[in-house]
Design an enzyme around this catalytic site. Sequence first.
Site, PDB file in Angstrom:
ATOM      1  N   LYS A 132       0.969  -1.367   0.063  1.00 18.35           N
ATOM      2  CA  LYS A 132       0.174  -0.025   0.056  1.00 18.35           C
ATOM      3  C   LYS A 132       0.926   1.315   0.207  1.00 18.35           C
ATOM      4  O   LYS A 132       0.482   2.188  -0.811  1.00 18.35           O
ATOM      5  CB  LYS A 132      -0.857   0.112   1.058  1.00 18.35           C
ATOM      6  CG  LYS A 132      -1.890   1.149   1.256  1.00 18.35           C
ATOM      7  CD  LYS A 132      -2.753   1.413   2.522  1.00 18.35           C
ATOM      8  CE  LYS A 132      -3.632   2.617   2.413  1.00 18.35           C
ATOM      9  NZ  LYS A 132      -4.546   2.373   3.695  1.00 18.35           N
ATOM     10  N   HIS A 267      -9.032 -31.433 -32.554  1.00 15.52           N
ATOM     11  CA  HIS A 267     -10.010 -30.254 -32.382  1.00 15.52           C
ATOM     12  C   HIS A 267     -10.917 -30.346 -31.483  1.00 15.52           C
ATOM     13  O   HIS A 267     -12.398 -30.136 -31.342  1.00 15.52           O
ATOM     14  CB  HIS A 267     -10.774 -29.928 -33.738  1.00 15.52           C
ATOM     15  CG  HIS A 267      -9.849 -29.341 -34.790  1.00 15.52           C
ATOM     16  ND1 HIS A 267      -8.781 -28.457 -34.670  1.00 15.52           N
ATOM     17  CD2 HIS A 267      -9.650 -30.001 -36.037  1.00 15.52           C
ATOM     18  CE1 HIS A 267      -7.952 -28.647 -35.675  1.00 15.52           C
ATOM     19  NE2 HIS A 267      -8.416 -29.356 -36.530  1.00 15.52           N
TER      20      HIS A 267
END
Length: 501
Positions: A132, A267
């Site tokens: 922070k 696929h």
Amino acid sequence: MRALISVTDKKNVDYLAKSLSDLGYEIVSTGGTLKKILDSGIKAIDIEEVTGFPEILDGRVKTLSPKVHGAILYKRDDEEHKKTILEQDIEPIDIVVVNLYDFQGALKTRDHDNIIENIDIGGPTLIRSTAKNYKDVLIVTDPSDYEEVVERLKNKTDDLEFREKLAAKAFSLTAYYDSMISRYFLNRTSLDSKYYSLGFEKISDLRYGENPSQSAKVYEDNFVESYLSNLEILHGKEMSFNNYNDLNVAVELAAELGKNSVVGLKHATPCAASKAESIYEAYIKTYNADPVSIFGGIIAANGIVDRDTAVEMSKIFLEIIVAEDFTEEALEVLTEKKNIRLVKVDFSLSSVNIDVKYLNGKVLIQDKDQAVDGFEVVTDKKPTDSEIEDLKFAMTVVKHAKSNAIVIAKDLVTLGIGGGQTSRIWALESIGNNHPDKSFKNSVLASDAFFPFDDCVTLAGEMGVKSIIQPGGSKKDIDSIKKCNELNISMVFTGQRHFKH
């Protein structure tokens, strides 16, 4: 200047401590980290000298003090903050080096008390406080950053951009860590929470995504243990996005079919599958079921690939062979092909019971399709014992084909798979169109959803199908049942739909 170092992963911590000490930083540390630093001949002070309070509750409380967090969080350019720091006799901390208790490792013990003790409190608090206030205090959470941190401090290039990147890394770590803890308690309590967090750890960048224009990365979900958790790439070039996606589908189906099953996939949808007495026999049957589509595809073998099987597999181009294991002789054969990827997975583990779809800001989360099918014979004719085996086999395969999906099988081998169609009859027609020279006499058929009309039954009868399995549930089920009775075809309802989109 002060640096606070408190780490679980102590890799290279002695290097960092010495480097910071040489740069003029006073080292403050805790517990095992302090001992390692001191044992390395580096001067350091105990956190207790800073807090004026002893470590208590078996180490649960040691850095949770205003003397620590005040030293980290105060804004260096805020006069009121400066005044408070002076009044409270708090000495600033300029660098915080922290990594966290091994909660991830504790999960694997399945020991609840051990898991709870490995929930880090002080570490995430230090990280968040420092991140922070990143403009004033450097937060370091990753040992791989130590060298760059030292070099930047030496050269005075620890600029705002660098500090912000370290803060981003720090907040990502605490978010990931908290997501693991959250999921543990949600699983334990079965709570349907308003909030749900998934945390992943990056494994590597990928060359590209589904297409070359798309960037991609692969991450690991360390919360779960499933088929791909212990994935081991034994040989071949780098795995691609499509490789991972296809491999997952093939492994899921091979695992569900059981030992000595072989799946061919292209696929992200199966093109052939079989189950036999050996992996060799299953591979031969799978290959012969669709020798056209399997070219350039993936093989998943739920068992050990031996030399004879490897010789057969090496006769065609395959992207990946994934198996429980490979014999040394099989590896000698297959590794002669530089580009083929050989992968080991752990079929003894179970499938993850979660399916996630991200949709432009909306996230769909559902249980994996693991429903147990019913088995209700609804026709005058009943399936034979061998047909029952084939029906269950075909229904397992059809679950993994794209909807609308149809599978025709015989003797635990697929004869044709039709999937991804917008009409169910087209799915069935595609099987006949794609295999014009194949006999479907005395075969069985599985459908992933009900028949809205009797057209599929009619065509199945013309193709030689003798038994059908489907969920049932159509308003016109009776039409399909009547047509089956007319054509002397047995039909089973499962009561479970298996759409896969």
